[in-house]
Design a protein around this motif. Structure first.
Motif, short mmCIF file in Angstrom:
data_model
loop_
_atom_site.label_atom_id
_atom_site.label_comp_id
_atom_site.label_asym_id
_atom_site.label_seq_id
_atom_site.Cartn_x
_atom_site.Cartn_y
_atom_site.Cartn_z
N UNK A 1 -1.51 0.39 -7.56
CA UNK A 1 -1.63 1.84 -7.78
C UNK A 1 -0.73 2.35 -8.91
N UNK A 2 -0.11 1.42 -9.65
CA UNK A 2 0.74 1.78 -10.80
C UNK A 2 1.86 2.74 -10.39
N UNK A 3 2.56 2.40 -9.32
CA UNK A 3 3.66 3.22 -8.80
C UNK A 3 4.99 2.60 -9.19
N UNK A 4 5.94 3.43 -9.60
CA UNK A 4 7.29 2.99 -9.88
C UNK A 4 8.24 3.54 -8.82
N UNK A 5 9.13 2.68 -8.31
CA UNK A 5 10.17 3.11 -7.36
C UNK A 5 11.37 3.61 -8.16
#
Length: 295
Positions: free
Chosen positions: A123-127
């Motif tokens: 989902x192309x998520x960055x933490x």
């Protein structure tokens, strides 16, 4: 072994983190001039932010013997992403809080991080931050930040005569949970109880004409009772005594459309290979469907 430091370093090594290292993350429209080379500052790339937060806790939402560490990570993220998608938004960033069990091994932590990386890459998520502690139970808290796409979908907006529709099949999640509680053994390994199926593209396609939307986390009956209270209308089911409508943790999409848009919705569903079911209609009155306390 310092489990917290090990977890954090392994998480950073995955490449799915961004801006971690300060007390909090800063978003700015002009990050270079703001931090002038000192500290961490991310460009403010969200024009219309949407925020969601969910917890996934051992002893409340799951038992460790039911899931692998990877499956726990995946479900924890997916149920949070589901809230973002239900608003017709794209998930972009996450703040992650984790309570690591004191008996956790490196293999357990590695498998957990593998699950986080898998979903974040998909989902192309960055933490961008969070916190870790060690405790008796395994627990995850995720705050998700997303970007609204065109028109947001709220829980209010139903009109008399609207059709009530949900995606996919429901009932399997509760059936799997009952078997787990009675036998402790997994039956349907493909059950959405372990890994929800999210409908990102379909939601985006119907959002421009859907009147409202909500994901099915506590069961259709419970969600319709909520919608009835907010919209001050009766969300009337064709088969109100069907027990599948009490099944929670389905994470399918529940929405309302005008009857004139039904055929168009069917075409979109066929295009994205999503099954849909029309289960009722919006009329005057209020709901009082029987529900199950899911957590």
């Amino acid at each position: 072994m310092d489990k917290e430091s090990y977890f954090l370093q392994k998480l950073i090594d995955t490449g799915i983190t961004k801006g971690i290292g300060d007390d909090a993350v800063v978003f700015s429209n002009n990050p270079i001039s703001l931090h002038k080379g000192r500290g961490l500052c991310l460009p403010n790339d969200i024009a219309s932010p949407v925020y969601a937060m969910d917890m996934f806790w051992e002893g409340v939402h799951f038992k460790k013997e039911w899931f692998s560490a990877r499956e726990i990570a995946q479900k924890a993220f997916l149920i949070n992403i589901s809230d973002i998608l239900a608003m017709n938004a794209i998930p972009k960033y996450a703040l992650l809080g984790v309570c690591i069990p004191k008996d956790a091994t490196k293999d357990f932590i590695d498998d957990f991080i593998f699950g986080i990386k898998k979903v974040c890459n998909e989902f192309c998520i960055k933490i961008i931050g969070g916190d870790t502690i060690c405790g008796r139970e395994f627990g995850i808290s995720i705050s998700m930040i997303g970007q609204i796409r065109s028109k947001p979908l709220f829980r209010v907006g139903a009109k008399i005569g609207d059709l009530i529709i949900h995606t996919g099949r429901v009932g399997g999640s509760y059936a799997e949970l009952k078997k787990l509680l009675s036998t402790g053994a997994r039956w349907d390994k493909k059950s959405r109880f372990y890994e929800p199926i999210l409908r990102l593209d379909f939601i985006y396609a119907i959002a421009r004409f859907a009147h409202l939307g909500i994901d099915i986390s506590d069961g259709i009956n419970a969600e319709l009772n909520r919608l009835s209270k907010i919209n001050k209308l009766f969300f009337k089911l064709k088969n109100p005594h069907d027990k599948i409508y009490q099944s929670g943790e389905e994470y399918e999409m529940l929405f309302c459309i005008s009857p004139k848009d039904y055929l168009h919705t069917k075409k979109i569903a066929n295009l994205y290979r999503v099954s849909i079911s029309c289960i009722g209609r919006v009329v005057r009155g209020k709901n009082s469907y029987r529900t199950i306390l899911w957590h």
